[in-house]
Design a protein around this motif. Structure first.
Motif, PDB file in Angstrom:
ATOM      1  N   MET A 116       0.878  -1.171   0.000  1.00  0.00           N
ATOM      2  CA  MET A 116       0.000   0.000   0.000  1.00  0.00           C
ATOM      3  C   MET A 116       0.917   1.223   0.000  1.00  0.00           C
ATOM      4  SD  MET A 116      -2.725  -1.695   0.059  1.00  0.00           S
ATOM      5  CE  MET A 116      -2.044  -3.341  -0.097  1.00  0.00           C
ATOM      6  N   MET A 117       0.831   2.033  -1.022  1.00  0.00           N
ATOM      7  CA  MET A 117       1.761   3.153  -1.163  1.00  0.00           C
ATOM      8  C   MET A 117       1.435   4.326  -0.234  1.00  0.00           C
ATOM      9  SD  MET A 117       3.882   1.743  -3.049  1.00  0.00           S
ATOM     10  CE  MET A 117       5.013   3.103  -3.184  1.00  0.00           C
ATOM     11  N   VAL A 118       0.271   4.317   0.389  1.00  0.00           N
ATOM     12  CA  VAL A 118      -0.056   5.365   1.353  1.00  0.00           C
ATOM     13  C   VAL A 118       0.867   5.233   2.555  1.00  0.00           C
ATOM     14  CG1 VAL A 118      -1.853   3.998   2.524  1.00  0.00           C
ATOM     15  CG2 VAL A 118      -1.942   6.486   2.618  1.00  0.00           C
ATOM     16  N   HIS A 119       1.336   6.365   3.075  1.00  0.00           N
ATOM     17  CA  HIS A 119       2.179   6.360   4.277  1.00  0.00           C
ATOM     18  C   HIS A 119       1.236   6.429   5.470  1.00  0.00           C
ATOM     19  CE1 HIS A 119       5.626   8.347   6.765  1.00  0.00           C
ATOM     20  NE2 HIS A 119       5.115   7.290   7.340  1.00  0.00           N
ATOM     21  N   SER A 120       0.959   5.273   6.040  1.00  0.00           N
ATOM     22  CA  SER A 120       0.031   5.196   7.166  1.00  0.00           C
ATOM     23  C   SER A 120       0.791   5.210   8.480  1.00  0.00           C
ATOM     24  CB  SER A 120      -0.809   3.917   7.063  1.00  0.00           C
ATOM     25  OG  SER A 120       0.028   2.782   7.043  1.00  0.00           O
ATOM     26  N   SER A 121       0.153   5.744   9.488  1.00  0.00           N
ATOM     27  CA  SER A 121       0.735   5.755  10.818  1.00  0.00           C
ATOM     28  C   SER A 121       0.599   4.378  11.450  1.00  0.00           C
ATOM     29  CB  SER A 121       0.003   6.783  11.694  1.00  0.00           C
ATOM     30  OG  SER A 121       0.375   6.634  13.047  1.00  0.00           O
ATOM     31  N   LEU A 122       1.561   4.010  12.264  1.00  0.00           N
ATOM     32  CA  LEU A 122       1.455   2.752  13.009  1.00  0.00           C
ATOM     33  C   LEU A 122       0.332   2.827  14.038  1.00  0.00           C
ATOM     34  CD1 LEU A 122       5.257   2.031  13.476  1.00  0.00           C
ATOM     35  CD2 LEU A 122       3.653   0.736  12.059  1.00  0.00           C
ATOM     36  N   GLU A 123      -0.176   4.014  14.289  1.00  0.00           N
ATOM     37  CA  GLU A 123      -1.264   4.207  15.250  1.00  0.00           C
ATOM     38  C   GLU A 123      -2.634   4.292  14.589  1.00  0.00           C
ATOM     39  OE1 GLU A 123       0.359   7.705  16.914  1.00  0.00           O
ATOM     40  OE2 GLU A 123       1.838   6.609  18.106  1.00  0.00           O
ATOM     41  N   ALA A 124      -2.698   4.145  13.280  1.00  0.00           N
ATOM     42  CA  ALA A 124      -3.976   4.189  12.571  1.00  0.00           C
ATOM     43  C   ALA A 124      -4.835   2.996  12.983  1.00  0.00           C
ATOM     44  CB  ALA A 124      -3.749   4.178  11.066  1.00  0.00           C
ATOM     45  N   VAL A 125      -6.121   3.241  13.157  1.00  0.00           N
ATOM     46  CA  VAL A 125      -7.050   2.200  13.599  1.00  0.00           C
ATOM     47  C   VAL A 125      -7.989   1.816  12.458  1.00  0.00           C
ATOM     48  CG1 VAL A 125      -8.916   1.663  15.215  1.00  0.00           C
ATOM     49  CG2 VAL A 125      -6.973   3.037  15.981  1.00  0.00           C
ATOM     50  N   GLY A 126      -8.062   0.517  12.153  1.00  0.00           N
ATOM     51  CA  GLY A 126      -9.052   0.009  11.225  1.00  0.00           C
ATOM     52  C   GLY A 126      -8.581  -0.302   9.820  1.00  0.00           C
ATOM     53  N   MET A 127      -7.411   0.175   9.434  1.00  0.00           N
ATOM     54  CA  MET A 127      -6.955  -0.039   8.065  1.00  0.00           C
ATOM     55  C   MET A 127      -6.704  -1.525   7.784  1.00  0.00           C
ATOM     56  SD  MET A 127      -3.913   1.889   6.056  1.00  0.00           S
ATOM     57  CE  MET A 127      -2.872   0.944   4.981  1.00  0.00           C
ATOM     58  N   THR A 128      -5.994  -2.177   8.680  1.00  0.00           N
ATOM     59  CA  THR A 128      -5.715  -3.606   8.498  1.00  0.00           C
ATOM     60  C   THR A 128      -7.009  -4.399   8.450  1.00  0.00           C
ATOM     61  OG1 THR A 128      -3.580  -3.380   9.596  1.00  0.00           O
ATOM     62  CG2 THR A 128      -4.495  -5.600   9.458  1.00  0.00           C
ATOM     63  N   ALA A 129      -7.933  -4.080   9.337  1.00  0.00           N
ATOM     64  CA  ALA A 129      -9.219  -4.792   9.379  1.00  0.00           C
ATOM     65  C   ALA A 129     -10.001  -4.591   8.085  1.00  0.00           C
ATOM     66  CB  ALA A 129     -10.037  -4.315  10.579  1.00  0.00           C
ATOM     67  N   ALA A 130     -10.005  -3.376   7.565  1.00  0.00           N
ATOM     68  CA  ALA A 130     -10.734  -3.097   6.322  1.00  0.00           C
ATOM     69  C   ALA A 130     -10.135  -3.855   5.139  1.00  0.00           C
ATOM     70  CB  ALA A 130     -10.741  -1.591   6.045  1.00  0.00           C
ATOM     71  N   MET A 131      -8.807  -3.877   5.065  1.00  0.00           N
ATOM     72  CA  MET A 131      -8.163  -4.598   3.971  1.00  0.00           C
ATOM     73  C   MET A 131      -8.422  -6.103   4.096  1.00  0.00           C
ATOM     74  SD  MET A 131      -4.571  -2.503   3.440  1.00  0.00           S
ATOM     75  CE  MET A 131      -3.903  -2.974   5.035  1.00  0.00           C
ATOM     76  N   ALA A 132      -8.302  -6.626   5.306  1.00  0.00           N
ATOM     77  CA  ALA A 132      -8.546  -8.051   5.525  1.00  0.00           C
ATOM     78  C   ALA A 132      -9.989  -8.408   5.191  1.00  0.00           C
ATOM     79  CB  ALA A 132      -8.206  -8.423   6.965  1.00  0.00           C
ATOM     80  N   ALA A 133     -10.926  -7.551   5.546  1.00  0.00           N
ATOM     81  CA  ALA A 133     -12.336  -7.807   5.249  1.00  0.00           C
ATOM     82  C   ALA A 133     -12.581  -7.837   3.738  1.00  0.00           C
ATOM     83  CB  ALA A 133     -13.213  -6.754   5.918  1.00  0.00           C
ATOM     84  N   ALA A 134     -11.949  -6.917   3.007  1.00  0.00           N
ATOM     85  CA  ALA A 134     -12.114  -6.884   1.540  1.00  0.00           C
ATOM     86  C   ALA A 134     -11.576  -8.163   0.914  1.00  0.00           C
ATOM     87  CB  ALA A 134     -11.409  -5.662   0.964  1.00  0.00           C
ATOM     88  N   LEU A 135     -10.455  -8.656   1.418  1.00  0.00           N
ATOM     89  CA  LEU A 135      -9.877  -9.889   0.882  1.00  0.00           C
ATOM     90  C   LEU A 135     -10.654 -11.116   1.342  1.00  0.00           C
ATOM     91  CD1 LEU A 135      -6.098  -8.973   1.170  1.00  0.00           C
ATOM     92  CD2 LEU A 135      -7.553  -8.937  -0.869  1.00  0.00           C
ATOM     93  N   THR A 136     -11.150 -11.089   2.563  1.00  0.00           N
ATOM     94  CA  THR A 136     -11.978 -12.195   3.069  1.00  0.00           C
ATOM     95  C   THR A 136     -13.224 -12.361   2.204  1.00  0.00           C
ATOM     96  OG1 THR A 136     -11.196 -11.929   5.332  1.00  0.00           O
ATOM     97  CG2 THR A 136     -13.322 -13.019   5.047  1.00  0.00           C
ATOM     98  N   LYS A 137     -13.819 -11.254   1.828  1.00  0.00           N
ATOM     99  CA  LYS A 137     -15.023 -11.277   0.973  1.00  0.00           C
ATOM    100  C   LYS A 137     -14.745 -12.007  -0.343  1.00  0.00           C
ATOM    101  CE  LYS A 137     -18.274  -8.083  -1.170  1.00  0.00           C
ATOM    102  NZ  LYS A 137     -18.584  -6.667  -1.439  1.00  0.00           N
ATOM    103  N   GLU A 138     -13.492 -11.945  -0.808  1.00  0.00           N
ATOM    104  CA  GLU A 138     -13.094 -12.612  -2.051  1.00  0.00           C
ATOM    105  C   GLU A 138     -12.514 -14.002  -1.812  1.00  0.00           C
ATOM    106  OE1 GLU A 138     -13.744 -11.355  -5.064  1.00  0.00           O
ATOM    107  OE2 GLU A 138     -14.705  -9.685  -4.006  1.00  0.00           O
ATOM    108  N   GLY A 139     -12.455 -14.426  -0.538  1.00  0.00           N
ATOM    109  CA  GLY A 139     -11.902 -15.741  -0.212  1.00  0.00           C
ATOM    110  C   GLY A 139     -10.397 -15.817  -0.357  1.00  0.00           C
ATOM    111  N   ILE A 140      -9.710 -14.702  -0.097  1.00  0.00           N
ATOM    112  CA  ILE A 140      -8.259 -14.629  -0.258  1.00  0.00           C
ATOM    113  C   ILE A 140      -7.609 -14.476   1.117  1.00  0.00           C
ATOM    114  CG2 ILE A 140      -6.341 -13.325  -1.261  1.00  0.00           C
ATOM    115  CD1 ILE A 140      -8.356 -12.342  -3.413  1.00  0.00           C
ATOM    116  N   SER A 141      -6.676 -15.374   1.434  1.00  0.00           N
ATOM    117  CA  SER A 141      -5.965 -15.243   2.703  1.00  0.00           C
ATOM    118  C   SER A 141      -4.974 -14.091   2.610  1.00  0.00           C
ATOM    119  CB  SER A 141      -5.252 -16.546   3.067  1.00  0.00           C
ATOM    120  OG  SER A 141      -4.193 -16.781   2.178  1.00  0.00           O
ATOM    121  N   ALA A 142      -4.735 -13.462   3.766  1.00  0.00           N
ATOM    122  CA  ALA A 142      -3.857 -12.301   3.800  1.00  0.00           C
ATOM    123  C   ALA A 142      -2.927 -12.371   4.997  1.00  0.00           C
ATOM    124  CB  ALA A 142      -4.699 -11.026   3.885  1.00  0.00           C
TER     125      ALA A 142
END
Length: 130
Positions: free
Chosen positions: A73-99
């Protein structure tokens, strides 16, 4: 940056060239494995996990995971950001892709099965588009 809406809109997922694998080795031999130039390492009680190019692991005759592709992900995210990992994992889970997500200082990196890489990038781009 910590605002989730802004982060997701700015993901800009990029598929990195090559295949990678996870391998585990005995941690007391750490110096020996640095020569392999792993792109990631994590020390666990059971051993040292290395993330390295597939061909490097094969040449070193390491037992490793199935081949993975890395999406950065080319965005420079803070290590303190909340929810980004969960959102990405949810999008991949919806497609049946492990992450397997690795957060580094500047970017988040997601390792997905090589066969699912293109679908994963598409799912992350759709997430970013909202």
């Amino acid at each position: 940056m910590t605002d989730l809406s802004t982060l997701l809109a700015s993901l800009e997922p990029v598929l990195i060239d090559g295949e990678f694998v996870y391998a585990t080795v005995q941690s007391e031999n750490l110096h020996d494995y640095l020569a392999l130039k792993p792109i990631g390492m994590f020390l666990e009680t059971e051993g040292l996990t290395l993330i390295l190019p597939r061909d490097v692991a094969d040449s070193a005759e390491l037992t490793s995971s199935a081949p993975l592709r890395c999406i950065t992900m080319m965005v420079h995210s803070s290590l303190e950001a909340v929810g980004m990992t969960a959102a990405m994992a949810a999008a991949l889970t919806k497609e049946g892709i492990s992450a397997n997500v690795v957060a580094a200082y500047y970017h988040d990196h997601i390792f997905v099965p090589a066969v699912d890489a293109e679908r994963a990038v598409t799912a992350l781009r759709l997430l970013s588009a909202g």
